[in-house]
Design a protein around this motif. Structure first.
Motif: not given
Length: 328
Positions: A8-9, A12-13, A15, A150, A271
């Motif tokens: 998930i991280q 997100a990075r 994204m 982040l 993503t």
């Protein structure tokens, strides 16, 4: 559980990555070409590469940053004029063939060893040679900042400053296209896409309107190219024909002829690819698929997703079926 959190991280990075924002800008430009005007431009990567070269080479030669940006736009403008003047009367596959060929000419020209002093040939131009004037504009200061998980430097090579600028430009470009497409000029674009003979019968100069759309979309592509190379380097092969296909994938997933479809599609494209790659690395043994093979596998899965979208929802996630009217 830790593996899921790491996946998930990573998503997100990706994204919020500046390269995702850069591609979103280029896709917004492609949307002006294909989504609103019906121009099957398969050479958007050529506009991106020219913008990147014009920007980077100018700064390396000592040109101030604002002028370098204008030179990048100017390179895209000249390319659009040269490309559009003899080809905008072509339709469908013929225009696609010409535009992809033109983009490949730009890429192979950048790779020429005779231009090593300018383009760096196949090795490209390192970001350290042209990035400093941009980072010098940062008002974020030194150090790093954590926002949740982040953690990036404030003004580093790939820090918050470049992310802030990149996504701000995405918002500005989307807003400008929103205003343009809801103007009388924007309605002419849709009319040309659906039936250019009808627009011509009203006394409108279809060729001039197409040229305007090609220039505006191409300059957005050039801006995307400039942003794309800020955290990295200018490599001709990184902005080759595959980049155009990535842009089309993002556009079709998000929805052509929409304002926010290019942004959503770009985020989903990158993503989803990171999700597939991370899951494969985490759960597939190396004896079945090595880490290098998961990169290719991620593009295969994204390609299958695109096929399913085109089959079951051809208008894309945010699109409207009424917009799927193209003059053949």
């Amino acid at each position: 559980m830790d593996t899921i959190i790491n996946i998930i991280q990573a998503m997100a990075r990706e994204m919020v990555a500046p390269t995702t924002a850069a591609v979103a800008i280029a896709v917004i430009g492609l949307n002006v070409h294909f989504g609103f005007t019906g121009l099957l431009n398969m050479g958007q990567a050529g506009f991106m590469l020219l913008g990147a070269y014009g920007f980077a080479i100018s700064i390396v030669r000592g040109v101030p940053l604002p002028v370098a940006v204008l030179i990048g736009f100017g390179a895209a403008l000249v390319f659009a004029l040269i490309l559009g003047a003899p080809t905008l009367k072509l339709r469908g596959d013929y225009l696609a063939i010409v535009t992809i060929s033109a983009a490949e000419i730009v890429r192979f020209t950048g790779r020429l060893s005779v231009l090593t002093d300018f383009t760096g040939a196949a090795q490209g131009i390192p970001g350290s040679e042209y990035r400093d004037p941009f980072t010098a504009l940062s008002f974020f200061g030194a150090g790093s900042t954590d926002i949740g998980f982040l953690d990036y430097s404030n003004t580093g090579v790939n820090g918050w400053w470049v992310r802030f600028v990149a996504w701000t430009l995405v918002a500005i470009c989307a807003f400008v296209v929103y205003l343009l497409t809801r103007s009388p000029w924007g309605r002419l674009l849709r009319g040309i896409r659906e039936d250019e003979d009808a627009i011509r019968s009203l006394g409108k100069n279809v060729f001039a309107i197409k040229m305007q759309a090609l220039i505006i979309g191409g300059m957005l592509g050039a801006l995307g190219g400039m942003v794309y190379v800020l955290p990295g380097s200018v490599q001709a092969d990184a902005l080759g024909r595959s980049m155009t296909f990535f842009c089309y994938t993002a556009l079709l997933i998000g929805g052509a002829a929409t304002v926010f479809g290019p942004i959503l599609g770009s985020i989903i494209f990158y993503t989803a690819r990171i999700f597939v790659k991370s899951v494969a690395n985490a759960y597939v043994p190396d004896s079945i698929m090595s880490s290098s093979e998961t990169e290719s596998f991620s593009y295969i899965v994204v390609g299958v997703i695109l096929m399913l979208v085109v089959i079951f929802r051809p208008q894309g996630i945010l699109g409207n079926k009424r917009e799927l009217q193209f003059n053949a």
